[in-house]
Design an enzyme around this catalytic site. Sequence first.
Site, PDB file in Angstrom:
ATOM      1  N   GLU A 104       0.856  -1.186   0.000  1.00 31.87           N
ATOM      2  CA  GLU A 104       0.000   0.000   0.000  1.00 31.87           C
ATOM      3  C   GLU A 104       0.891   1.236   0.000  1.00 31.87           C
ATOM      4  O   GLU A 104       2.044   1.173   0.403  1.00 31.87           O
ATOM      5  CB  GLU A 104      -0.868   0.035   1.267  1.00 31.87           C
ATOM      6  CG  GLU A 104      -1.793  -1.155   1.388  1.00 31.87           C
ATOM      7  CD  GLU A 104      -2.433  -1.261   2.770  1.00 31.87           C
ATOM      8  OE1 GLU A 104      -2.385  -0.274   3.537  1.00 31.87           O
ATOM      9  OE2 GLU A 104      -2.957  -2.328   3.076  1.00 31.87           O
ATOM     10  N   LYS A 106       2.295   4.625   1.464  1.00 34.42           N
ATOM     11  CA  LYS A 106       2.414   5.187   2.811  1.00 34.42           C
ATOM     12  C   LYS A 106       2.059   6.676   2.701  1.00 34.42           C
ATOM     13  O   LYS A 106       2.860   7.490   2.261  1.00 34.42           O
ATOM     14  CB  LYS A 106       3.833   4.987   3.347  1.00 34.42           C
ATOM     15  CG  LYS A 106       3.959   5.361   4.811  1.00 34.42           C
ATOM     16  CD  LYS A 106       5.299   4.881   5.356  1.00 34.42           C
ATOM     17  CE  LYS A 106       5.441   5.076   6.842  1.00 34.42           C
ATOM     18  NZ  LYS A 106       5.100   6.381   7.337  1.00 34.42           N
ATOM     19  N   ASP A 108       1.432  10.402   3.506  1.00 33.30           N
ATOM     20  CA  ASP A 108       2.136  11.290   4.432  1.00 33.30           C
ATOM     21  C   ASP A 108       1.159  12.286   5.062  1.00 33.30           C
ATOM     22  O   ASP A 108       1.007  13.412   4.607  1.00 33.30           O
ATOM     23  CB  ASP A 108       3.248  12.033   3.688  1.00 33.30           C
ATOM     24  CG  ASP A 108       4.298  12.566   4.646  1.00 33.30           C
ATOM     25  OD1 ASP A 108       4.225  12.243   5.845  1.00 33.30           O
ATOM     26  OD2 ASP A 108       5.182  13.296   4.182  1.00 33.30           O
ATOM     27  N   TYR A 213      -6.869   2.449   6.312  1.00 27.71           N
ATOM     28  CA  TYR A 213      -6.081   1.283   5.901  1.00 27.71           C
ATOM     29  C   TYR A 213      -6.177   0.080   6.822  1.00 27.71           C
ATOM     30  O   TYR A 213      -5.582  -0.950   6.540  1.00 27.71           O
ATOM     31  CB  TYR A 213      -4.617   1.659   5.661  1.00 27.71           C
ATOM     32  CG  TYR A 213      -3.970   2.471   6.771  1.00 27.71           C
ATOM     33  CD1 TYR A 213      -3.737   1.908   8.013  1.00 27.71           C
ATOM     34  CD2 TYR A 213      -3.603   3.789   6.558  1.00 27.71           C
ATOM     35  CE1 TYR A 213      -3.151   2.651   9.018  1.00 27.71           C
ATOM     36  CE2 TYR A 213      -3.022   4.537   7.560  1.00 27.71           C
ATOM     37  CZ  TYR A 213      -2.798   3.962   8.796  1.00 27.71           C
ATOM     38  OH  TYR A 213      -2.233   4.697   9.789  1.00 27.71           O
ATOM     39  N   LYS A 301      10.953   3.439   2.958  1.00 23.59           N
ATOM     40  CA  LYS A 301      10.952   4.908   2.902  1.00 23.59           C
ATOM     41  C   LYS A 301      11.704   5.402   1.679  1.00 23.59           C
ATOM     42  O   LYS A 301      12.851   5.000   1.466  1.00 23.59           O
ATOM     43  CB  LYS A 301      11.638   5.468   4.158  1.00 23.59           C
ATOM     44  CG  LYS A 301      10.849   5.276   5.445  1.00 23.59           C
ATOM     45  CD  LYS A 301       9.638   6.175   5.424  1.00 23.59           C
ATOM     46  CE  LYS A 301       9.151   6.668   6.743  1.00 23.59           C
ATOM     47  NZ  LYS A 301       9.941   7.245   7.705  1.00 23.59           N
ATOM     48  N   CYS A 395       9.408  50.203  -0.716  1.00 19.74           N
ATOM     49  CA  CYS A 395       8.748  49.392  -1.748  1.00 19.74           C
ATOM     50  C   CYS A 395       9.612  49.352  -3.007  1.00 19.74           C
ATOM     51  O   CYS A 395      10.034  50.408  -3.494  1.00 19.74           O
ATOM     52  CB  CYS A 395       7.374  49.974  -2.065  1.00 19.74           C
ATOM     53  SG  CYS A 395       6.589  49.158  -3.459  1.00 19.74           S
ATOM     54  N   CYS A 398       7.220  51.477  -5.738  1.00 20.44           N
ATOM     55  CA  CYS A 398       6.820  52.888  -5.612  1.00 20.44           C
ATOM     56  C   CYS A 398       7.682  53.646  -4.603  1.00 20.44           C
ATOM     57  O   CYS A 398       7.498  54.843  -4.410  1.00 20.44           O
ATOM     58  CB  CYS A 398       5.354  53.000  -5.225  1.00 20.44           C
ATOM     59  SG  CYS A 398       5.027  52.515  -3.520  1.00 20.44           S
ATOM     60  N   CYS A 413       3.541  47.202   1.559  1.00 23.12           N
ATOM     61  CA  CYS A 413       3.554  48.530   0.970  1.00 23.12           C
ATOM     62  C   CYS A 413       2.144  49.075   1.203  1.00 23.12           C
ATOM     63  O   CYS A 413       1.176  48.469   0.775  1.00 23.12           O
ATOM     64  CB  CYS A 413       3.868  48.430  -0.525  1.00 23.12           C
ATOM     65  SG  CYS A 413       3.474  49.950  -1.403  1.00 23.12           S
ATOM     66  N   CYS A 418       0.186  52.331  -5.330  1.00 27.18           N
ATOM     67  CA  CYS A 418       1.424  51.683  -5.776  1.00 27.18           C
ATOM     68  C   CYS A 418       1.167  50.964  -7.101  1.00 27.18           C
ATOM     69  O   CYS A 418       0.294  50.113  -7.191  1.00 27.18           O
ATOM     70  CB  CYS A 418       1.909  50.700  -4.720  1.00 27.18           C
ATOM     71  SG  CYS A 418       3.224  49.614  -5.304  1.00 27.18           S
TER      72      CYS A 418
HETATM   73  S1  IVH Z   1      -0.269   0.388   8.669  1.00 23.74           S
HETATM   74  C1  IVH Z   1       0.769  -1.243  13.020  1.00 23.74           C
HETATM   75  N1  IVH Z   1      -0.645   1.458   6.332  1.00 23.74           N
HETATM   76  O1  IVH Z   1       2.655   5.196   8.803  1.00 23.74           O
HETATM   77  C2  IVH Z   1       0.923  -0.010  12.245  1.00 23.74           C
HETATM   78  N2  IVH Z   1       0.330   2.807   8.033  1.00 23.74           N
HETATM   79  O2  IVH Z   1       5.124   4.525  10.381  1.00 23.74           O
HETATM   80  C3  IVH Z   1      -0.103   0.032  11.175  1.00 23.74           C
HETATM   81  N3  IVH Z   1       0.768   5.111   7.345  1.00 23.74           N
HETATM   82  O3  IVH Z   1       1.405   5.527  12.046  1.00 23.74           O
HETATM   83  C4  IVH Z   1       0.189   1.061  10.191  1.00 23.74           C
HETATM   84  N4  IVH Z   1       0.017   4.904   5.298  1.00 23.74           N
HETATM   85  O4  IVH Z   1       0.322   6.891  10.208  1.00 23.74           O
HETATM   86  C5  IVH Z   1      -0.184   1.644   7.583  1.00 23.74           C
HETATM   87  N5  IVH Z   1      -1.103   2.266   4.208  1.00 23.74           N
HETATM   88  C6  IVH Z   1      -0.630   2.464   5.456  1.00 23.74           C
HETATM   89  C7  IVH Z   1      -0.124   3.702   5.888  1.00 23.74           C
HETATM   90  C8  IVH Z   1       0.361   3.835   7.194  1.00 23.74           C
HETATM   91  C9  IVH Z   1       0.544   5.731   6.183  1.00 23.74           C
HETATM   92  C10 IVH Z   1       1.402   5.750   8.538  1.00 23.74           C
HETATM   93  C11 IVH Z   1       0.612   5.594   9.785  1.00 23.74           C
HETATM   94  C12 IVH Z   1       1.524   4.943  10.793  1.00 23.74           C
HETATM   95  C13 IVH Z   1       2.865   5.223  10.198  1.00 23.74           C
HETATM   96  C14 IVH Z   1       3.820   4.133  10.616  1.00 23.74           C
END
Ligand code: IVH
Length: 664
Positions: A104, A106, A108, A213, A301, A395, A398, A413, A418
């Site tokens: 999946e 991740k 942010d 998720y 990551k 400015c 002007c 300004c 202006c």
């Molecule tokens: S599973 C047991 N799935 O990543 C932990 N986490 O570093 C279950 N996050 O705190 C997390 N996308 O905020 C999971 N598809 C995803 C995610 C995800 C973002 C974040 C989440 C978690 C952090 C862990």
Amino acid sequence: MEALNKQLTDWAHDYYVIDQPKVSDADYDKMYHELVTLEQANPDFILADSITQRVGGEVLQGFNKVTHQIPMMSLNNAFNKNDLLDFDTRIKKLTDRHIDYMVELKIDGLAINLRYVNGQFVQGATRGDGVIGEDITQNLKTVKSIPLKLKEPLNIEVRGECYMPKQSFIQLNEQREADGDNVFANPRNAAAGSLRQLDSKVTAKRNLSTFIYTVASPEAFDFKTQNDSLIDLAKTGFNINSERKLCQSIDEVWDYIENFRDKRHQLDYEIDGIVIKVNDFQAQQEIGYTVKAPRWAIAYKFPAEEAETVIRDIEWTVGRTGVVTPTAVMDPVSLAGTTVARASLHNMDLIMEKDIRLLDHVMIHKAGDIIPEVTRVLTEKRDDTSVSYEFPTHCPTCESELERIESEVALRCMNPMCPAQIKEGLNHFVSRNAMNIDGLGPRVLEQMYDKGIIKNVADLYVVTEEELLTLDKIKEKSANNILTAISNSKTNSLEKLLFGLGIHHVGAKAAKLISENFQSIEGVMAAEQEAISAIDTIGPVIADSLVKYFSNDEVKELIAELKQAGVNTDYLGQTAADIANVDSPFKDKTIVLTGKLTHFNRNEAKERIEALGGKVTGSVSKKTDIVVAGEEAGSKLEKAEKLEITIWNEAQMVEAIENSTELN
Ligand code: IVH
């Protein structure tokens, strides 16, 4: 009221979660107002899950603590292929079962926990330290992709990520910069800041979204795998990310990661990695947990994308509201797919805080994956002769003295005459969401102003062909096109004019609401502060700003000139006839844009298509009508081919846009 709420909730779900709107905004708004009217007349009967509660509620004193019954764990990290191979080896040692991996994105953003009792959303919390988080129920109720009531009366806790889309982040920062407020460093901080508001009405305006998720205790349900649980969560009404993939081997996982390394820049939201999970729940139980994290999952990551360069100059530009903003001019470097030579430094505070100086070596990154920003100064590379940056006192246009307003981080300004401010104001007036006058780009307007042909927006309506012909590169044909465009703009509905005037704090949405409410410019001008701030979602800041603006005699004069020139000043609304009148191949169609576009950027293309009655969504499904594939289009194009959806190249799209007539 129940029936109305059910219908509205279903429509909102179609719009915000599955990206397939079923009704026009006008029909939706009509029913919404019907519900609001009933609620105002019968306040005791407002439903707990009423969609009207999404606009935010009372201002809180602070957030209550919430203890998570099942702790919210974190994930172990992997940074390269070897880390992943090690993970795979560990897993295979801990179980004899056949292993499939669910991969999946991740996301942010911020981890959230949502609790439902009897299908009703009762509590939403932050992760906090994993055991104790904060109760942010009020704020999460304003997030439209979070269902207030589930399709079934379940007792369930789900977890996911709350995030701010890249585009919303950029718009929010632009607004904050223009208002002299501090900007957010990235979409994640913007989401965090929005969820930490004690006033949920602020959160409601921030356009947050979610991807769910996981179920906190999947064993209580009948799911066998992560995949099953996600499919079920989607059916229950949650927003699930569609980019997941079930992989048979760690090599397949690696291919997925490689694919997203570039593709992630094209997503509408930021991701910071890829999460790899053992799909089978029984296998997960066998593999087990460490104190902090599951052993059955890992987060790969992506390396942060950064580049080093040197600051050669800091340029200051005056915006429409007089805010003077600094831009760093740097040696060009390549960063996340483009060459970068300029970066906004946002405001004076930021320069001081980071102690940015001329000739400094700096690291830059892209905020929201798009906007170049200086992350830090490499002070160790500084010369002995380096001195602190000296801020401008006057400015750049002007030369009037700049002021620093208390409570703002911006330099301003204050001269309303202006030239830079006026020119920006003119550009704003003709822009698409304002009066939408084609052919009047910044260069043309600048010349018209510099030659004294126009000194304010009202003068545009008395410009003659002879005057236009004195401008550089303007021949008879373009002069006529400009005159027609100016003339057409006279029939715009009030909200376009009200937005176009560029009143401090009055954005396009506020202008629409205010116009709808007061129906005419006279109505708006006569309105008192209380009457304006009584409009739902319009606060005292906007109301004060409007009242102050219209109390100015010069403004009254300007409005009189506009009326005199024949500019419409009444609210016309968007009638069904307007929509029916659009003639375009996009009308009522769902379109997906993918790959690199060269003629328009993504956002422009989206705006144009929407103005032509089309709906632009992010993912390809059976309901997609047209996929526009730019250069290097990837998986979305493949999917469209599989589903036999009409595929256009960029040129076909541009031609269709240019041959269509737009809605105003
Ligand atoms: S599973 C047991 N799935 O990543 C932990 N986490 O570093 C279950 N996050 O705190 C997390 N996308 O905020 C999971 N598809 C995803 C995610 C995800 C973002 C974040 C989440 C978690 C952090 C862990």
